[in-house]
Design an enzyme around this catalytic site. Sequence first.
Site, short mmCIF file in Angstrom:
data_model
loop_
_atom_site.label_atom_id
_atom_site.label_comp_id
_atom_site.label_asym_id
_atom_site.label_seq_id
_atom_site.Cartn_x
_atom_site.Cartn_y
_atom_site.Cartn_z
N GLY B 293 37.31 29.06 37.28
CA GLY B 293 36.28 30.08 37.32
C GLY B 293 35.01 29.66 36.59
N SER B 294 34.39 30.64 35.94
CA SER B 294 33.00 30.48 35.49
C SER B 294 32.76 29.35 34.50
CB SER B 294 32.54 31.78 34.85
OG SER B 294 32.82 32.85 35.72
N THR B 295 33.81 28.87 33.83
CA THR B 295 33.56 27.77 32.89
C THR B 295 32.93 26.58 33.61
OG1 THR B 295 35.88 27.20 33.23
CG2 THR B 295 35.34 28.28 31.18
#
Lengths: 115, 578
Positions: B293-295
């Site tokens: 995800g956003s990492t």
Amino acid sequence: MRRTLSVAAIILTALMSYGLYNMKYEVRRLESRLAELQQTLTSGRQAVKVLHAEWAYLNRPARLQDLSGRHLDLQPVQVGQLTGLHELPVRSEEPGQKLAQKSAMLLPTAGGKTQ
Amino acid sequence: MSVFRRKPRAIAPVAETKLQWSDDAEQILENGRNRLVVVGAVFALAFTLVGARLIDLAVLQGHDANQTALNDEQRPSAERADILDRNGVVLATNLITASLFAEPRRVLDAADAARKIVLALPELNEQEVEKKLSGGRAFIWLKRHLTPKQQHDVNALGVPGVGFRDDRKRVYPHGNLVAHVLGYTGIDNEGQAGIELQYDEQLSTVTQKASAATNGDPLRLSVDVRVQFALQQELSRAVEEFSALGAAGIVLDAVTGEVLAMVSLPDFDPNQARTASSNAMFNRASLGVYEMGSTFKAFTTAMALDAGTVKIGGGYDATKPLRVARFTIRDDHPKKRWLSVPEIFIYSSNIGAAKMAVDVGAERQKEFLGRLGLLQRAALELPEVGRPISPSRWGEISTMTVAFGHGIAVSPVQLTSAMAAMVNGGIRIDPTLMAKQPMDTPQGTRVIKTRTSSIMKRLMRLNVEEGTGSKAKAAGYLVGGKTGTAEKAVAGSYQRKALLSSFIGAFPMNDPRYVVLAVIDEPKGTKKSFGYAGGGWTAAPVFGRVVSRIGPLMGVAPVDEESKSVRNAMFIRVKAGG
């Protein structure tokens, strides 16, 4: 002349045989001593290992945390408790006047702040 | 004149005979002497040689003889080497135990013997023991690794035909704590998983080696049990609090690549590995691959800034969801306006990240992620290292989803190692579980410019100050990082309720030394988190607490986050031109 030589040779042979036997028994004795020492060494090493293992087991962080929580008044270090040497104020008043001057000289950054 | 010429002369005048005699005798004596001299010389030479050799051995090579005697010292055979942590704390060692064996041929009454033995060792099955004892074999193990009390009890029975043998048992004093890194060993102390399997040969080849110095030298890992414990405890707390399925965490030294802690929950006790479930054995930190995800937006941002397709002052329009083919890319925290690059990062805008990646292009994105080590297995010293899953056809839609960490699955180790390169000045270093010498700084390869890395540090700091990662704060430590909340793909579609929440960050942010990752598998929102289960609510607090605990341990000097110099160092313009 010849006779003395022969006698000397015989005596020498006797002495050397005696020496050889002595040496042989000495070596045998030393060898059994060596085996004994090695045995002690091995069991000593083994004991050290057991103690190391026990030490590690007793020093499990979880156990230490539990014990210190129950028996000590210690708390984890808070950030406010830490400071750098250069942030220490110089002791200027009465008792340690000279000391403070000395430390101010030793610690130029600390001294610089108060001046 | 030779002796052989001499012939008996029986009758001869006395005087003549006498003369002959003396003549011959002289000859013979002469010959005899000559021979004696020759033989004596040969012997003398031989003794001289022996003597010289003796002096050579005793005096000249005396030192070597000492060495030989030392080498001769009997080391316990088949003694597996110890495993230590970076500070020398014992993680795995051997203890001598007694194992019970039987010689069935010498057992008098199998049934009676079996009944007695089971009396002392109730965990054995009487029928089985009897069967073992009545078979005509020469030697058979009845039970391995008895406790001293069990040994005493069995000894007291006085059953003929059974006996004890010294055996060595692998012991892990720290139990569960370092389980997934260490792995475990089988009944004959052979490595079965983890470091024990990876270094099985090195750990078990102890005897009959040339140099005594390297024999049985313990293996020193990069792991620090104190850090490991802090991480494990905080992750366990989070798993309990949010009723999660599991968790994983890593603490990595960004400069040397050493893994200081690696935790996977649930865990198991390597002392009793056979009773552990396969779920507990599974190393989520290195073997599991997840869509993070956003990492990944950190990588996307760094890539775009490094490639120069967007300036830090630039930005993208995130007013409307992005429609590509049959997919729609939305923002989780929609702002419905134009966003600058720092805003895209701190508000974690999917739309912005996707557009940013499209400008860079699929080829360059693929090449960049490859350089970060996200497309091939991590080079970690464990048998359990997961192979990442990347799009087979890297089209525009893949470019967009990979930009915010979907459609690509990597292991937590890969993610942490790649993130270390973002903050350590732009050098990628292979992660390692082996302790390095203090001066041994690995070379690594440059993946982004130092300037880009400097911007990334500020962005990550900003994200903790004002963005989604505010719960990661650790008083006194300048932390920065990025949250990640990924929906888990189950049976081909994404599940809104099954999340993989993570937070990855570094500290101290002005000169990052340690990268910390916390991943929580399927946390459920609680009242305290207002029902949210995203990375900012579940994993970020874990990060903050871990940093507060390990900061003092690692000797990181605390700073005043609000002080002017720190603020200036971490300053970044959020709004373009504003």
